[in-house]
Design a protein around this motif. Structure first.
Motif, PDB file in Angstrom:
ATOM      1  N   ARG A  90     -34.803   6.269  12.838  1.00  0.00           N
ATOM      2  CA  ARG A  90     -33.994   5.307  13.600  1.00  0.00           C
ATOM      3  C   ARG A  90     -34.254   3.867  13.163  1.00  0.00           C
ATOM      4  O   ARG A  90     -33.425   2.983  13.373  1.00  0.00           O
ATOM      5  CB  ARG A  90     -34.288   5.443  15.088  1.00  0.00           C
ATOM      6  CG  ARG A  90     -34.013   6.830  15.658  1.00  0.00           C
ATOM      7  CD  ARG A  90     -34.575   6.940  17.053  1.00  0.00           C
ATOM      8  NE  ARG A  90     -34.394   8.288  17.606  1.00  0.00           N
ATOM      9  CZ  ARG A  90     -35.005   8.731  18.687  1.00  0.00           C
ATOM     10  NH1 ARG A  90     -35.812   7.922  19.348  1.00  0.00           N
ATOM     11  NH2 ARG A  90     -34.798   9.965  19.115  1.00  0.00           N
ATOM     12  N   GLU A  91     -35.434   3.648  12.589  1.00  0.00           N
ATOM     13  CA  GLU A  91     -35.804   2.291  12.165  1.00  0.00           C
ATOM     14  C   GLU A  91     -35.739   2.125  10.646  1.00  0.00           C
ATOM     15  O   GLU A  91     -36.168   1.103  10.119  1.00  0.00           O
ATOM     16  CB  GLU A  91     -37.224   1.963  12.652  1.00  0.00           C
ATOM     17  CG  GLU A  91     -37.426   2.191  14.134  1.00  0.00           C
ATOM     18  CD  GLU A  91     -36.555   1.291  15.001  1.00  0.00           C
ATOM     19  OE1 GLU A  91     -36.150   0.214  14.518  1.00  0.00           O
ATOM     20  OE2 GLU A  91     -36.271   1.660  16.162  1.00  0.00           O
ATOM     21  N   THR A  94     -37.895   3.875  20.429  1.00  0.00           N
ATOM     22  CA  THR A  94     -38.660   4.373  19.272  1.00  0.00           C
ATOM     23  C   THR A  94     -40.147   4.295  19.532  1.00  0.00           C
ATOM     24  O   THR A  94     -40.898   5.245  19.268  1.00  0.00           O
ATOM     25  CB  THR A  94     -38.306   3.562  18.012  1.00  0.00           C
ATOM     26  OG1 THR A  94     -36.908   3.668  17.748  1.00  0.00           O
ATOM     27  CG2 THR A  94     -39.094   4.061  16.812  1.00  0.00           C
ATOM     28  N   VAL A 146     -38.176  10.298  14.649  1.00  0.00           N
ATOM     29  CA  VAL A 146     -38.347   9.021  15.352  1.00  0.00           C
ATOM     30  C   VAL A 146     -38.224   7.845  14.387  1.00  0.00           C
ATOM     31  O   VAL A 146     -37.490   6.876  14.635  1.00  0.00           O
ATOM     32  CB  VAL A 146     -39.718   8.983  16.063  1.00  0.00           C
ATOM     33  CG1 VAL A 146     -39.920   7.643  16.765  1.00  0.00           C
ATOM     34  CG2 VAL A 146     -39.836  10.131  17.054  1.00  0.00           C
TER      35      VAL A 146
END
Length: 263
Positions: free
Chosen positions: A118-119, A7, A115
């Motif tokens: 994903r977190e 990431t 991006v």
């Protein structure tokens, strides 16, 4: 707070402008982020008052290392990334930096959210034109306003330690010239004059004179007597020292030349 290495490197690609092709061929997408060489990567963080300077290594991996350090700073909880990281995202998504699309930057926002998702975060533009981060689980939005009570960053701790070391060793003239004069100029005072202490016979005058213009265009003239050490009215101790209070029953009397009025 920790993000996956992949990431961070993908975010590094966005900041470096590594995605996209200038020549449209087939299904290739144009770039939506400006390409940044080593110099401009350093300027990117410098615009945020951060002291990171690119060392010549692989650009997106170096940026990933910086982002990892920013995410390691103190923060309010798992739904709130550190304020410095949020400012990096906001700076990256500045509408004025739009490339190959409009100022609302839908394609750049899509690539960024690919991006961040994903977190567990997504980015969006507020009505003020700034880009904010939102935790997808709690819908908590991280603000950009600096909290004066927040823990200091690593760079701020280092600057505070440097200032403390300077204040412990500086002379009175250095305190005036290196700290007080720049501070007064920053606050809007002008016609600032420092007397200096070359002639000790002038110690009883004002160390700094300056002027301030009110919104009504009236002028305020201000004098400052600077003392780095103890506040002494004279070289004597006891009642002649400004640190020692005088009993309120004492009558007002004028002291000898060079001394203060005492109550």
């Amino acid at each position: 707070m920790e993000f996956r290495k992949r990431t961070l490197e993908r975010l590094g690609d966005l900041i470096c402008g590594n995605l996209g092709s200038d020549a449209l061929r087939g299904d290739a997408e144009p770039p939506y982020f400006h390409y940044r060489s080593s110099r401009y990567i350093t300027e990117f963080f410098g615009d945020l008052d951060m002291d990171w300077e690119h060392d010549g290594s692989t650009r997106h991996r170096w940026v990933a290392g910086v982002l990892e350090c920013l995410l390691a700073e103190s923060h309010e909880g798992p739904a709130h990334p550190p304020e410095s990281f949020c400012r990096v995202i906001d700076h990256l998504m500045d509408p004025a930096d739009a490339l190959n699309e409009g100022r609302d930057r839908p394609n750049a926002l899509r690539q960024l959210n690919d991006v961040l998702s994903r977190e567990g975060f997504d980015a969006f533009y507020g009505e003020d034109g700034h880009c904010y981060l939102r935790h997808t689980g709690t819908k908590t939005v991280s603000t950009l306003a600096r909290n004066p009570h927040r823990p200091l960053s690593v760079a701020e701790v280092q600057r505070r330690a440097g200032l403390a070391a300077f204040l412990d060793s500086c002379s009175e003239d250095e305190l005036i010239e290196e700290v007080l004069l720049p501070l007064c100029r920053q606050l809007g005072f002008h016609r600032i004059t420092a007397a200096g202490h070359r002639d000790k016979a002038l110690e009883y005058g004002k160390d700094i004179w300056m002027r301030y213009t009110l919104p009504t265009q009236h002028l305020l003239y201000i004098g400052i007597q600077v003392k780095r050490g103890k506040l002494d009215a004279s070289g004597r101790s006891g009642a002649g020292n400004a640190e020692h209070p005088v009993h309120p029953d004492q009558r007002l009397r004028r002291s000898s030349p060079g001394q203060m009025l005492q109550l």
